[in-house]
Enzyme design. Structure first.
Site, PDB file in Angstrom:
ATOM      1  N   ASP A  64       0.831  -1.406  -0.354  1.00  0.00           N
ATOM      2  CA  ASP A  64      -0.326  -0.577   0.065  1.00  0.00           C
ATOM      3  C   ASP A  64       0.783   1.247   0.016  1.00  0.00           C
ATOM      4  OD1 ASP A  64      -0.961   0.500   3.001  1.00  0.00           O
ATOM      5  OD2 ASP A  64       0.531   0.124   2.578  1.00  0.00           O
ATOM      6  N   TYR A  66       2.807   5.293  -0.074  1.00  0.00           N
ATOM      7  CA  TYR A  66       3.635   5.556   2.011  1.00  0.00           C
ATOM      8  C   TYR A  66       2.409   5.978   2.555  1.00  0.00           C
ATOM      9  CZ  TYR A  66       7.908   4.167  -0.416  1.00  0.00           C
ATOM     10  OH  TYR A  66       8.727   4.104  -0.946  1.00  0.00           O
ATOM     11  N   PHE A  77       6.523   1.934  -4.439  1.00  0.00           N
ATOM     12  CA  PHE A  77       8.259   2.061  -3.647  1.00  0.00           C
ATOM     13  C   PHE A  77       8.673   4.321  -3.966  1.00  0.00           C
ATOM     14  CE2 PHE A  77       8.364  -2.186  -3.965  1.00  0.00           C
ATOM     15  CZ  PHE A  77       8.622  -2.582  -2.877  1.00  0.00           C
ATOM     16  N   HIS A 186      10.675  -9.111   0.357  1.00  0.00           N
ATOM     17  CA  HIS A 186      11.185  -7.973   0.550  1.00  0.00           C
ATOM     18  C   HIS A 186      12.403  -7.098   1.335  1.00  0.00           C
ATOM     19  CE1 HIS A 186       9.014  -3.846   1.387  1.00  0.00           C
ATOM     20  NE2 HIS A 186       7.774  -4.138   0.407  1.00  0.00           N
TER      21      HIS A 186
END
Length: 225
Positions: A64, A66, A77, A186
């Site tokens: 999701d 930031y 990202f 991740h």
């Protein structure tokens, strides 16, 4: 929400008439009028705007957006210029430096990737301020799953970079033999040392593209003065 107008529009059009999307739209309108929500409403679909369906070469799937002020702008990202580089992106840059020798830039603004055909999609496209996953379960999952199914149907090579379990769960939807699926932990500080570092996904993606006569991605993000 700013309308998607490129070649994603006809592909995604069937979603707009489904009950889940009408409910999602109403929920989002109410959320933006009641709470502080990120990204700005006109940037919800930035990933689709910057990377037309016909130009997708690589898919980087995030979770999701930031959830702190000024960070999210619709690309997984990525953060806007002038915003501190988040820890996960620091680790992505570290792996890029190790893998391809890229220098680590002074910003986290990844539109250069998107404009070269890297679809930087989150599975959820909005979030309340300071509340991670606050828009989980309101309908975004169905919408982004539809986008992933559309990508799976494309009759050309596409590389998927699936980092972390939520992204890897989408691999079950991907069965096109022309597509390459790369998985790793991740890049967050909690898990990057479990195999994200050293995964060499960026060079592997470029090798696959070049094997099929497709221009590779220039992964180097330049400094912003």
């Amino acid at each position: 929400m700013s309308q998607i107008t490129n070649d994603w529009a006809p592909a995604l059009k069937p979603e707009y008439s489904k009950p889940y999307y009408r409910k999602l739209y109403d929920t989002i309108v109410k959320e933006y009028s009641t709470y502080v929500v990120y990204p700005p409403s006109e940037e919800i679909f930035t990933a689709f705007h910057l990377t037309p369906l016909s130009q997708v070469k690589v898919v980087i799937l995030g979770q999701d957006p930031y959830h702190e002020e000024g960070q999210a702008h619709g690309l997984s990202f990525s953060v806007k210029p002038g915003i501190d580089i988040p820890p996960s992106l620091v680790n992505i840059y570290t792996e890029l430096q190790s893998d391809l020798g890229c220098s680590i830039p002074n910003n986290g603004y990844l539109t250069k990737w998107a404009e070269q055909g890297v679809l930087m999609l989150n599975t959820l496209l909005t979030v309340r301020a300071h509340a991670a996953f606050s828009h989980k379960g309101i309908g975004w999952e169905e919408f982004t799953d539809a986008a992933i199914r559309i990508l799976n149907e494309q009759d050309r090579p596409i590389v998927y970079l699936l980092w972390g379990k939520p992204a890897q769960q989408k691999a079950a939807m991907l069965n096109n033999p022309k597509h390459l699926i790369l998985t790793a932990p991740h890049p967050s500080p909690l898990s990057a040392y479990r195999g994200f570092f050293g995964c060499k996904h960026f060079s592997k993606a470029n090798e696959y593209l070049m094997q099929h006569g497709i221009e590779p991605i220039d992964w180097q993000i330049e400094d912003i003065e």
